[in-house]
Write an enzyme that holds these catalytic residues in place. Structure first.
Site, PDB file in Angstrom:
ATOM      1  N   LYS A   1       0.852  -1.197   0.000  1.00  0.00           N
ATOM      2  CA  LYS A   1       0.000   0.000   0.000  1.00  0.00           C
ATOM      3  C   LYS A   1       0.885   1.243   0.000  1.00  0.00           C
ATOM      4  O   LYS A   1       1.939   1.264   0.650  1.00  0.00           O
ATOM      5  CB  LYS A   1      -0.890  -0.037   1.242  1.00  0.00           C
ATOM      6  CG  LYS A   1      -1.915   1.089   1.329  1.00  0.00           C
ATOM      7  CD  LYS A   1      -2.775   0.928   2.583  1.00  0.00           C
ATOM      8  CE  LYS A   1      -3.841   2.004   2.699  1.00  0.00           C
ATOM      9  NZ  LYS A   1      -4.681   1.846   3.913  1.00  0.00           N
TER      10      LYS A   1
ATOM     11  N   SER B   1      -9.624   1.929   3.089  1.00  0.00           N
ATOM     12  CA  SER B   1      -8.775   2.650   2.172  1.00  0.00           C
ATOM     13  C   SER B   1      -7.779   1.782   1.402  1.00  0.00           C
ATOM     14  O   SER B   1      -7.250   2.215   0.381  1.00  0.00           O
ATOM     15  CB  SER B   1      -8.008   3.726   2.937  1.00  0.00           C
ATOM     16  OG  SER B   1      -7.160   3.133   3.911  1.00  0.00           O
TER      17      SER B   1
ATOM     18  N   SER C   1      -9.738  -0.483   7.204  1.00  0.00           N
ATOM     19  CA  SER C   1      -9.182  -0.355   5.853  1.00  0.00           C
ATOM     20  C   SER C   1      -8.510  -1.582   5.269  1.00  0.00           C
ATOM     21  O   SER C   1      -8.216  -1.601   4.081  1.00  0.00           O
ATOM     22  CB  SER C   1      -8.191   0.801   5.799  1.00  0.00           C
ATOM     23  OG  SER C   1      -8.909   2.002   5.688  1.00  0.00           O
TER      24      SER C   1
HETATM   25  N1  GLN Z   1     -12.931   4.366   6.689  1.00  0.00           N
HETATM   26  C1  GLN Z   1     -12.316   4.765   7.918  1.00  0.00           C
HETATM   27  C2  GLN Z   1     -11.880   6.201   7.819  1.00  0.00           C
HETATM   28  O1  GLN Z   1     -12.152   6.783   6.845  1.00  0.00           O
HETATM   29  C3  GLN Z   1     -11.153   3.869   8.220  1.00  0.00           C
HETATM   30  C4  GLN Z   1      -9.984   4.144   7.377  1.00  0.00           C
HETATM   31  C5  GLN Z   1      -8.823   3.271   7.692  1.00  0.00           C
HETATM   32  O2  GLN Z   1      -8.959   2.221   8.316  1.00  0.00           O
HETATM   33  N2  GLN Z   1      -7.653   3.729   7.312  1.00  0.00           N
HETATM   34  O3  GLN Z   1     -11.286   6.747   8.690  1.00  0.00           O
END
Ligand code: GLN
Length: 491
Positions: free
Chosen positions: A79, A154, A178
């Protein structure tokens, strides 16, 4: 020999060890698949073709010399929020579009030591803020099961590339879901380890008390293999925990008889799609068939407060972490500014996208003198309650089982104008980060050909137990074996 598209790490390793395939061949196959489908999927921010082939040649030499591990020569994606020396690390943000780190993240260093072949850096929501990959400053990634739908986020790129055969495994990061949510949306396996299990050194910080790196893989065995490689104490990360790393592959025994599996009723939330609920109830039935005792009477009453708690704590930490992007130290720097303040303002105006700005505003508000006690301090107290509820539940059960997400993958664009709806897609995953416990998502079936993930949760450092339950379920059902329809040409 032509390398098969959907080999797992352990299958590829066996072929490599027998000399039936070379790492260069595996790598070329992955790169070729990237060429075929990437235009449609956009899972990569950067494809590192030359580096990958060079690493593959080295891996082949290592294999010939007999000194290699199960991960040597296996094509992987990282990532794009984990630092890779010499390869740009953008966090899918204009702020870091041309940032080339001078060092490797601890996890990258560990995988390199095992002979990783890195085929590229994964698309994501900007600075890992989002649940759909649509907040990437460059382009959204697409779900290989239906190109008009989101892959989740994400770590969308990580899940897409593993599901679509563009690499064999990937590393994602998980602050509120994410890794698990995109894994569920793409029908692959994703694990968020216990907070402190894996070093965060070199992971670009979003919310430091919640962030954790973990594997995204084709099956549970691969998940254990990658966790073996990345887990462990690192003195460069003050929150990493000094605790021995077991051999996680030893927990892969398809036997869960007598295990107590709890189903927390608050996770079958309002707004949950009935198709998803049905799939998860069937999956729980399967676990019972396999000999587990199902406890339907588990309650985590503060669950409804978790979303609000997360959206105070995560933005508060994010706003502090993102203060470093000022146009001076590194990253984008606005040209032609009149003063220091002007330079900072212009840098951030251009460098950050709308969701990142929203989080900075939220965090700044929650931490401001007049609101600190009402919001941030309150959220911290709720956090303690949520963690306590989980530990009480684990006195009653060995693991808990929930859906990974309340819905199947949604359409691109569907939630972009409604941040609250977007935030709701993580209701089932973010309490886990709040409590710091581990969680895994495994493929559990489909609703109208769209994937559904089942989430398995355990107490801190119970990854072995999670892998065991996930493995038993996987062996009994094989949902992960179904492959997405995405083709090189046409649809
Ligand atoms: N969707 C959540 C956020 O927007 C979690 C994102 C993540 O786990 N990086 O914060």
């Amino acid at each position: 020999m032509m390398a098969k598209r959907y080999l797992s790490i352990h299958e590829a390793h066996e072929l490599l060890a027998k000399g039936e395939v070379s790492s260069v061949e595996l790598t070329e196959a992955a790169l070729q698949r990237i060429d075929e489908v990437e235009e449609k999927l956009r899972a990569f921010v950067t494809v590192t073709r030359e580096l990958a082939l060079e690493q593959a040649r080295h891996a082949d030499e290592r294999i010939k010399s007999g000194e290699f591990s199960v991960l040597t020569g296996i094509p992987a994606m990282i990532k794009d929020n984990m630092c890779t020396r010499g390869t740009r690390t953008t966090c899918a943000s204009r702020m870091l579009e041309s940032f080339v780190p001078p060092y490797d993240a601890a996890v990258v260093e560990k995988l390199n030591a095992q002979g990783m072949v890195m085929v590229g850096k994964g698309n994501m929501d900007e600075f890992a803020m989002g649940s759909s990959n649509e907040h990437s400053a460059f382009f959204p990634a697409h779900n290989p099961w239906d190109l008009e739908r989101v892959p989740g986020g994400s770590s969308g790129g990580a899940a897409v590339s593993v599901a679509a055969g563009e690499c064999i495994y990937a590393l994602g990061s998980d602050t509120g879901g994410s890794i698990r949510q995109p894994a569920g949306f793409c029908s692959v396996v994703g694990l968020k380890p216990t907070y402190g299990r894996v070093s965060r050194y070199g992971l670009v910080a979003f919310a430091s008390s919640l962030d954790q790196i973990g594997p995204v893989t084709r099956d549970v065995t691969d998940c254990a293999i990658v966790l073996n490689a990345i887990a462990g104490y690192d003195r460069q990360d003050s929150t990493s925990v000094d605790r021995p790393v077991p051999d996680y592959t030893k927990s892969l025994v398809p036997d869960i008889s007598g295990l107590r599996i709890g189903v927390p009723r608050e996770y079958f939330v309002e707004g949950m799609e009935s198709g998803v609920e049905q799939v998860i109830r069937q999956a729980i039935g399967k676990l019972e068939e396999l000999g587990a005792e199902i406890d339907w009477d588990v309650s985590l009453p503060d669950t409804p407060a978790a979303l609000a708690c997360y959206y105070i704590i995560a933005p508060s930490e994010a706003m502090a972490n993102l203060a470093r992007y000022d146009g001076v130290k590194y990253g984008y720097s606005a040209p032609e500014a009149k003063s220091m303040w002007d330079a900072m303002e212009k840098t951030r105006q251009y460098g950050f996208g709308p969701e990142v700005k929203r989080r900075i505003m939220l965090g700044t508000y929650a931490l401001s003198a007049g609101y600190y006690e009402a919001y941030y301090l309150k959220a911290q107290k709720v956090r303690t309650l949520i963690a306590r509820e989980f530990s009480e539940a684990f006195a009653q059960c060995d693991v808990l089982v929930t859906p990974t997400s309340p819905t199947v993958p949604f359409r691109i664009g569907e939630k972009m104008d409604d941040p609250l709806q977007m935030y709701l897609s993580d209701v089932c995953t973010l309490p886990i980060n709040i409590a710091g416990i581990p969680g895994i998502s495994v493929p559990a079936g489909f609703v109208d050909d769209l994937p559904v993930g089942m989430q398995i949760l355990g107490e801190p450092f119970s990854e072995e137990m999670l892998l065991r339950v996930a493995f038993a379920y996987e062996q009994a059902t094989g949902w992960g074996e179904r492959k997405p329809p995405v083709q090189g040409k046409g649809r």
